[in-house]
Design a protein around this motif. Structure first.
Motif, PDB file in Angstrom:
ATOM      1  N   LEU A 318      25.192  27.449 -98.756  1.00 14.66           N
ATOM      2  CA  LEU A 318      25.958  28.685 -98.794  1.00 14.66           C
ATOM      3  C   LEU A 318      27.287  28.464 -99.498  1.00 14.66           C
ATOM      4  CD1 LEU A 318      25.469  30.108 -95.191  1.00 14.66           C
ATOM      5  CD2 LEU A 318      24.393  30.879 -97.299  1.00 14.66           C
ATOM      6  N   PRO A 319      27.538  29.180-100.575  1.00 16.18           N
ATOM      7  CA  PRO A 319      28.877  29.117-101.173  1.00 16.18           C
ATOM      8  C   PRO A 319      29.845  29.925-100.354  1.00 16.18           C
ATOM      9  CG  PRO A 319      27.193  29.930-102.719  1.00 16.18           C
ATOM     10  CD  PRO A 319      26.600  29.986-101.344  1.00 16.18           C
ATOM     11  N   PHE A 320      31.016  29.364-100.107  1.00 12.18           N
ATOM     12  CA  PHE A 320      32.009  29.999 -99.254  1.00 12.18           C
ATOM     13  C   PHE A 320      33.358  29.900 -99.948  1.00 12.18           C
ATOM     14  CE2 PHE A 320      33.573  31.565 -95.292  1.00 12.18           C
ATOM     15  CZ  PHE A 320      34.774  30.937 -95.040  1.00 12.18           C
ATOM     16  N   PHE A 321      34.131  30.978 -99.902  1.00 15.10           N
ATOM     17  CA  PHE A 321      35.426  30.936-100.580  1.00 15.10           C
ATOM     18  C   PHE A 321      36.513  31.427 -99.652  1.00 15.10           C
ATOM     19  CE2 PHE A 321      36.802  35.278-101.568  1.00 15.10           C
ATOM     20  CZ  PHE A 321      35.678  36.022-101.211  1.00 15.10           C
ATOM     21  N   ARG A 360      29.378  43.595 -95.620  1.00 18.03           N
ATOM     22  CA  ARG A 360      28.273  42.833 -96.196  1.00 18.03           C
ATOM     23  C   ARG A 360      27.686  43.656 -97.321  1.00 18.03           C
ATOM     24  NH1 ARG A 360      22.964  40.992 -92.839  1.00 18.03           N
ATOM     25  NH2 ARG A 360      22.765  43.250 -92.520  1.00 18.03           N
ATOM     26  N   ALA A 361      27.306  43.001 -98.390  1.00 19.05           N
ATOM     27  CA  ALA A 361      26.769  43.762 -99.521  1.00 19.05           C
ATOM     28  C   ALA A 361      25.679  42.968-100.207  1.00 19.05           C
ATOM     29  CB  ALA A 361      27.872  44.097-100.516  1.00 19.05           C
ATOM     30  N   GLN A 362      24.761  43.696-100.835  1.00 19.53           N
ATOM     31  CA  GLN A 362      23.726  43.046-101.639  1.00 19.53           C
ATOM     32  C   GLN A 362      23.873  43.576-103.068  1.00 19.53           C
ATOM     33  OE1 GLN A 362      19.594  44.143-100.997  1.00 19.53           O
ATOM     34  NE2 GLN A 362      18.896  42.095-101.529  1.00 19.53           N
ATOM     35  N   TRP A 367      23.287  38.206-101.702  1.00 16.36           N
ATOM     36  CA  TRP A 367      24.088  38.736-100.604  1.00 16.36           C
ATOM     37  C   TRP A 367      25.484  38.163-100.607  1.00 16.36           C
ATOM     38  CZ3 TRP A 367      22.555  42.524 -97.368  1.00 16.36           C
ATOM     39  CH2 TRP A 367      21.187  42.837 -97.374  1.00 16.36           C
ATOM     40  N   LYS A 368      26.455  39.020-100.135  1.00 12.72           N
ATOM     41  CA  LYS A 368      27.757  38.471 -99.844  1.00 12.72           C
ATOM     42  C   LYS A 368      28.290  39.097 -98.572  1.00 12.72           C
ATOM     43  CE  LYS A 368      29.381  40.160-104.068  1.00 12.72           C
ATOM     44  NZ  LYS A 368      28.913  39.105-104.831  1.00 12.72           N
ATOM     45  N   VAL A 369      29.003  38.292 -97.820  1.00 12.26           N
ATOM     46  CA  VAL A 369      29.654  38.766 -96.610  1.00 12.26           C
ATOM     47  C   VAL A 369      31.112  38.368 -96.719  1.00 12.26           C
ATOM     48  CG1 VAL A 369      29.750  38.608 -94.097  1.00 12.26           C
ATOM     49  CG2 VAL A 369      27.548  38.458 -95.273  1.00 12.26           C
ATOM     50  N   ASP A 385      19.985  34.752 -98.281  1.00 13.46           N
ATOM     51  CA  ASP A 385      19.669  35.364 -96.975  1.00 13.46           C
ATOM     52  C   ASP A 385      20.919  36.039 -96.411  1.00 13.46           C
ATOM     53  OD1 ASP A 385      19.114  35.973 -94.371  1.00 13.46           O
ATOM     54  OD2 ASP A 385      18.003  34.110 -93.964  1.00 13.46           O
ATOM     55  N   GLY A 386      20.874  37.344 -96.291  1.00  9.64           N
ATOM     56  CA  GLY A 386      22.045  38.093 -95.836  1.00  9.64           C
ATOM     57  C   GLY A 386      22.396  37.819 -94.374  1.00  9.64           C
ATOM     58  N   ASP A 387      21.421  37.608 -93.554  1.00  5.04           N
ATOM     59  CA  ASP A 387      21.712  37.378 -92.126  1.00  5.04           C
ATOM     60  C   ASP A 387      22.351  36.016 -91.931  1.00  5.04           C
ATOM     61  OD1 ASP A 387      18.708  39.135 -91.406  1.00  5.04           O
ATOM     62  OD2 ASP A 387      20.786  39.808 -91.101  1.00  5.04           O
ATOM     63  N   GLN A 388      21.822  35.050 -92.660  1.00  2.00           N
ATOM     64  CA  GLN A 388      22.378  33.697 -92.562  1.00  2.00           C
ATOM     65  C   GLN A 388      23.848  33.713 -92.979  1.00  2.00           C
ATOM     66  OE1 GLN A 388      20.767  30.771 -95.283  1.00  2.00           O
ATOM     67  NE2 GLN A 388      20.225  29.447 -93.582  1.00  2.00           N
TER      68      GLN A 388
END
Lengths: 402, 333, 528
Positions: A318-321, A360-362, A367-369, A385-388
């Motif tokens: 998962l990329p996270f910023f 949250r958006a697709q 997906w991005k949250v 995976d949007g839920d993840q």
């Protein structure tokens, strides 16, 4: 007519005039003398001429005694990877691969700011030799300086590191101070110490992160650093330090480590601008994936000074910023990001978690949250995976991922 | 000198003298003419010392009591312009009876008035009316547009105003230009639309407030560009220095910035109604740098630090950027 | 011995002298031999050149004052120039004698030398040329005397045709390396035609076409001396016409405007009835040239048309051809067309063969005026020979210091002929992965007007190569063209000079103020 001779015709001998008046002879003589005079005058004129017509006098050149500034012959500056500028900040999907390419683009952006006549290329004259600075003195037992300290500036850095120079220039490298030291305990061995000074801690970090070897081991004496097979690489303040051993003899490696620790202690600590970096949780971070994007991260004008890394979540990455700013800035950026996603994909607001507002958006299949909380904006992007993704963000907000 | 024995008729004395005289006269005449026209020394073409005319200053006396800058907000051109002028002390402060007034509008492009790229006809009408009321004997308008002159004046609606108000519309003909001499930064010797200034006693600049792709904004200082001739396309190489030179070149009596409708983007030509924003403001003053400074920050709503030519003009002592520090007055109609 | 002092023989000596002098001047107009010789003397003596340029420029340029020395004797003695001094006239005289009917029937020779009405054509031509020079009053005119003025024509033929042809036959005799001139064949055939016409009409050019002859003929009307026929001695044998050069009818009333004062008739008359007399009676002469009024009017219309139609074709205004690069020291284009007499002396003296006679590049008025062709040569930086030999100041007599902007002219800077522009698709390092930069190497100014940027690319074969890619700095480029000349892409060079940016013209400047003022402090004062 008095005479009545008949007209004569047919060819006959030329008639020759014999009665010629004196005046005619005089006129003839005068004219002949005149012709002679003209000839002589022209001959004389031919010999007398101004030599300046054909040669350049040396004193004419007196105005050229001083050199002209600013008109170099061969310009050797190289502009940082301009191709990346068009691709990097565009879409999320390129973020992983763009960790190398996005950074130079980010560094380029300030240079391209509006200016009228000022050519922004930063071309200087043919590389001027760097005036020597303070020699690198390391007070440690067991080493001796092998050579005088070498100094380089941004322009002639290529002389030391050749093709790597453009990348350093992309991060606004200021100077390089380099020196090698012999190892008393191991004959023939030496350690090279390269200290690259940048214009800001963030830039030093950016260059360091770019070259980071994913296989490197963590260091305990400095937060941003790793050890390699034959050396130590870290950032302290605005300096990116490389301490490299000539071989893998245990004595050499021991000295190498000692030198690295020494430099980390001697160089001033400065973490300005790295707040976002500090906040990236360490748990689950995949080594060597930390990157810095100066602005226009993920194509959003509001996302500046962004630090991002990849995290292991089960089998997925998962990329996270994270971005640190004022509460107004982050709120505004978060809102506009949400609007953007809504325009180009599906966006939904999620319930707040621990003070953080989340959406949250697709978009384009990924997906991005994204959350924002009290001057901090961040989230997972480019996830399959949007839920993840949502779970990860909510856990972070609850402080469960550090 | 005879070269043969005399034969035939003699020439009479009168004829002799006439012919001799004629030839001698011709000889003398040729010699004198040649001497008079003789150019004994060469010159270097393109490097001749240039001379040109210098413009006088049309600026009014500095007043310690009356404001030098007035800002008026309103919805109608005439009412707002009147209010701005009244705040300055009335047009009569500047125009006296018998003055020959040259109003310099911005007619650079052939655009309709709604696109706010040229001086609005209502603005010109209002200013002309005020000037006439103050007693001007003659009112001229002139500009050297980038597009063709007849088209520009016509489509911007100013030709109609000129005939309606009986203004003297001067087109930029070849004979209207003369070289101007200036101690500018870049502008030193350039061909100038001299014709109106031969007789003008007062000069009023009437400019719209526009975005400009190259130099950020075209307002009252840039307006004087329209008085220059020749190959102005070279100016873009040093545009900020040259625009600041205009503040040196022209010292007008008054400048009026028409901010009723402002061209906010895609200037200086514009082309869409969406580029135009109604700001309903008129700024009038004696210092074009101050007027422009207000215009850029409040009408175009941008950062004054960007507007290099105003800063250059300020550094050269040609005006005051800091309009708030000057004596000014703000009114609403 | 006494025979030598007879005026006809003195005339023959003068002819040999002046013709040799002319050939000497033509040969010596070369950097190696020029020294201080006044090689444009014949052009400076030419009164039509001085007169016509006085009309178009309102000045008499430098050496053109010499023409007064010729006008004065003409006003006294008549058209002595045509047979004693004019080298073209001498050429026609000699070829007429060589090719003509030397041993032919006396009668034929006499008939050939009678005056014909055709001979009034030269006056119409002169009127046309003066009308073109006057132009339309305020706006000046255009100088087109060079087409047919004999000295201009002869110099032009020598420079562009005869000398190169001589060098072709005897290599090395004239030039170190063979010279070429664009359109030389036109000028060559024109010369052959005019000289050849002497077979049909003796002194064809001088009698029918020569505008200088017409001008001198008009001046001769007031001459105080002329050939006079004593009617008491004359037996009407017409033998005086046998060798009459000017076809001036000495057998009846002498046409003063046609007589070349060659003295042949005096020697030929068996009755000794002809003499050179001071102020003889008017009724034995035709004083003024006979020009039909309608033809004169037509001539002036043609001349005015030449000016008006030539100018309105726009070649000297906005639609100027980028190839019209004029020699260093040239005046502005419209003034150039007011001054250039198409004598091509500049073309003769140019050491690199870069100067070429133009064809239609500068419009109708500019035919055979000099332009630079960088494929053939280039402008040597420290050379101002063209300006030294130009008699009319179309190319001013600038010094090397003025041309290069050195010495006292450092602040003004150099004269620029134009600016060089790259054609990157043809440039080896830009488009063909091949190192070069000969252009930068030969650029003669310091700092160079061509600089390069080093760049490393991957070639087609996968290997990297470091190349230097050249750029022009227009603030420094003087338009000399050596870059274009040396560029290895010889069919159409990858860097070509174009007329824009020339300093002689205010309209054609490229950069204001010489370029970037802020970073080049010592060029700051240049007023461009």
């Amino acid at each position: 007519m008095a005479n009545a001779k008949p007209p004569r015709t047919g060819n006959r001998k030329e008639f020759i005039r014999t009665q010629v008046p004196m005046a005619e002879y005089a006129a003839g003589a005068i004219i002949l003398l005149l012709l002679a005079g003209i000839g002589i005058a022209i001959a004389i004129k031919g010999r007398h001429f101004n030599p300046d017509l054909y040669t350049v006098r040396t004193d004419s050149l007196s105005g050229t005694a001083t050199a002209v500034e600013g008109k170099s012959g061969t310009v050797r500056e190289t502009v940082a990877a301009p191709v990346a500028a068009t691709t990097a900040p565009a879409a999320d999907s390129t973020a992983e691969t763009a960790s190398a390419s996005s950074t130079p683009a980010a560094a380029e952006a300030p240079a391209a700011a509006g200016g009228d006549e000022g050519g922004a290329e930063g071309s200087s004259a043919a590389p001027k030799p760097t005036p020597p600075g303070e020699p690198m003195e390391i007070t440690l037992p067991g080493i001796k300086p092998m050579s005088p300290t070498e100094f380089y500036n941004s322009d002639n850095l290529y002389e030391k590191i050749d093709g790597r120079a453009p990348a350093y220039q992309g991060f606004n490298v200021v100077a390089l101070r380099s020196r090698s030291f012999t190892v008393d305990a191991a004959a023939g061995s030496y350690v090279e110490v390269d200290e690259y000074r940048f214009d800001s801690p963030v830039d030093a970090f950016g260059m360091y992160a770019l070259e980071r070897d994913p296989k490197g081991g963590p260091l305990d004496f400095v937060p941003d650093g790793y050890s390699g097979e034959m050396g130590y690489f870290f950032r302290q303040g605005t300096v990116y330090v490389q301490v490299i051993a000539s071989d893998q003899k245990p004595e050499t490696l021991a000295v190498t480590k000692a030198i690295a620790e020494n430099r980390a202690k001697v160089l001033p600590v400065d973490d300005q601008g790295l707040a976002g970096r500090r906040r990236l949780p360490a748990a689950g971070m995949i080594a060597g994936t930390v990157a810095y994007v100066a602005d226009n991260a993920q194509g959003q004008s509001g996302l500046k000074d962004v630090f991002q890394a990849k995290y292991q979540a089960g089998t997925a990455q998962l990329p996270f910023f994270i971005m640190v700013g004022t509460p107004e800035e982050t709120a505004k950026a978060w809102q506009s990001f949400q609007d953007f996603c809504g325009r180009f994909g599906k966006a939904e607001g999620l319930p707040d978690v621990n003070g953080g507002k989340i959406f949250r958006a697709q978009v384009f299949g990924k997906w991005k949250v994204v959350y924002q909380r009290a001057g901090e904006l961040g989230g997972v992007f480019d996830a399959a995976d949007g839920d993840q993704a949502r779970t990860f963000v909510e856990k972070y907000l609850r402080g469960e991922i550090k | 000198m005879d070269l043969a024995p005399d034969a035939g008729e003699d020439v009479s004395r009168r004829e002799f003298l006439l012919r001799l005289g004629l030839t001698t006269a011709l000889i003398a005449g040729t010699g004198l003419a040649a001497r008079k026209l003789w150019q004994p020394k060469h010159f270097v073409p393109g490097f001749e010392k240039e001379v040109g005319l210098q413009l006088r200053s049309y600026a009014p006396e500095v007043s310690k009591v009356l404001p030098s800058l007035a800002i008026a907000h309103g919805t109608e051109h005439e009412k707002t312009i009147r209010a701005a002028m009244d705040a300055l002390g009335g047009m009569g402060r500047f125009i006296k009876k018998g003055d020959i007034v040259m109003i310099k509008p911005n007619v650079a492009f052939d655009r309709p008035p709604a696109l706010a790229a040229t001086t609005h006809p209502d603005a010109l009408r209002a200013v002309a009316k005020l000037v006439r009321e103050a007693g001007a004997a003659k009112v001229m308008i002139a500009d050297n547009p980038i597009n063709s002159p007849t088209g520009c004046f016509l489509k911007s609606g100013l030709t109609a105003v000129a005939s309606e108000m009986n203004l003297d519309l001067m087109y930029p003909e070849a004979s209207s230009f003369a070289p101007l001499q200036l101690e500018g930064e870049i502008l030193k010797h350039w061909t100038f639309f001299h014709e109106p200034f031969k007789t003008a006693t007062k000069v009023i600049g009437l400019a719209p407030c526009k975005d400009h792709n190259l130099c950020h904004a075209s307002m009252t200082t840039k307006n004087w560009y329209g008085l220059l001739g020749g190959r102005r396309n070279q100016f873009h190489q040093h545009i900020h220095s040259i625009v600041s030179d205009f503040a040196l070149m022209m010292k007008p009596t008054l400048v009026i910035l028409d901010g009723m409708n402002v061209l906010m983007s895609n200037g200086p030509t514009g082309g869409r109604l969406s580029d135009v924003k109604p700001m309903n403001t008129i700024v009038a003053g004696t210092d074009m740098v101050a007027v422009d400074s207000y215009g850029y920050s409040h009408l175009l709503e941008r950062d004054i630090a960007e507007l290099t030519y105003l800063h250059k003009a300020q550094e050269r002592g040609l005006g005051n950027l800091n309009w708030e520090q000057t004596l000014h007055k703000e009114v609403t109609v | 011995m006494k025979n030598l002092l007879k005026l006809r023989n003195v005339r023959r000596v003068a002819q040999v002298f002046f013709f040799s002098l002319f050939l000497f001047f033509v040969f010596v107009t070369d950097l190696r031999y020029l020294k201080g010789y006044p090689v444009s003397l014949f052009l400076e003596l030419d009164p039509l050149v001085a007169f016509a340029t006085a009309i178009t420029t309102h000045t008499v340029y430098m050496g053109l004052m010499w023409s007064v020395l010729l006008i004065l004797p003409t006003l006294l003695f008549g058209r002595i120039f045509c047979n004693w001094i004019c080298p073209y006239g001498i050429l026609h005289h000699v070829t007429g004698w060589l090719l003509g009917k030397r041993r032919a029937e006396e009668r034929e020779r006499i008939e050939a030398n009678r005056y014909k009405n055709l001979y009034s054509l030269k006056y119409v031509i002169l009127i046309a040329m003066i009308a073109a020079a006057i132009g339309l009053s305020l706006h000046g005119g255009t100088l087109q005397i060079g087409w047919l003025d004999p000295i201009c024509l002869f110099h032009r033929s020598m420079s562009t045709v005869v000398m190169p042809a001589l060098n072709l036959l005897l290599p090395g005799s004239v030039y170190v390396r063979q010279y070429f001139h664009v359109g030389a064949w036109i000028i060559g055939f024109m010369l052959l035609f005019l000289v050849g016409m002497n077979v049909i009409i003796p002194r064809f050019f001088c009698r029918v076409l020569c505008p200088l002859g017409a001008f001198l003929g008009t001046l001769s009307s007031v001459a105080l001396w002329r050939i006079d026929r004593d009617p008491h001695k004359c037996v009407d044998c017409d033998l005086c016409l046998k060798s009459c050069e000017g076809a001036s009818d000495p057998h009846t009333q002498l046409r003063k405007s046609e007589c070349f004062v060659c003295f042949n008739c005096i020697e030929d008359c068996p009755e000794d009835a002809l003499s050179f007399k001071f102020l003889p009676a008017l009724k034995r002469e035709v004083t003024a040239p006979m020009v039909p009024a309608r033809r004169a009017l037509l001539g002036s219309l043609v001349g005015l048309g030449f000016f008006a139609f030539g100018r309105t074709s726009g070649a000297s205004d906005r639609n100027y051809d980028k190839k019209v690069i004029r020699p260093p020291g040239s005046v502005e284009e419209k003034d150039f067309l007011d001054r250039c007499i198409k004598c091509d002396q500049c073309i003769r003296t140019c050491p690199t063969n870069v100067l070429q006679p133009a064809l239609m590049e500068s419009g109708l008025e500019g035919i055979w005026t000099p332009i630079l062709n960088m494929k053939i040569g280039f402008c040597e930086v420290n050379c101002t020979l063209c300006g030294q030999v130009c008699p009319t100041g179309a190319i001013q007599r600038v010094t090397i210091e003025e041309k290069t902007g050195t010495g006292p002219f450092v602040e003004e800077g150099p004269i620029k002929l134009g600016t060089a522009f790259y054609d990157y698709g043809r440039c080896l390092p830009w488009s063909m992965e091949t190192p070069c930069v000969v252009c930068e190497e030969v650029c003669p100014v310091s700092p160079k007007a061509i600089y390069s940027r080093e760049v490393t690319i991957i070639k087609r074969d996968g290997n990297p190569i470091t190349l230097r890619r050249p750029y022009v700095d227009p603030a420094l480029c003087i338009g000399c063209g050596i870059c274009e000349h040396e560029c290895p892409v010889t069919d159409e060079a990858a860097i070509r000079v174009s007329a824009v940016g020339e300093t002689r013209s205010k309209d054609r400047r490229l950069l204001m103020d010489g370029g970037d003022v802020s970073s080049v402090r010592d060029l700051e004062k240049r007023q461009r």
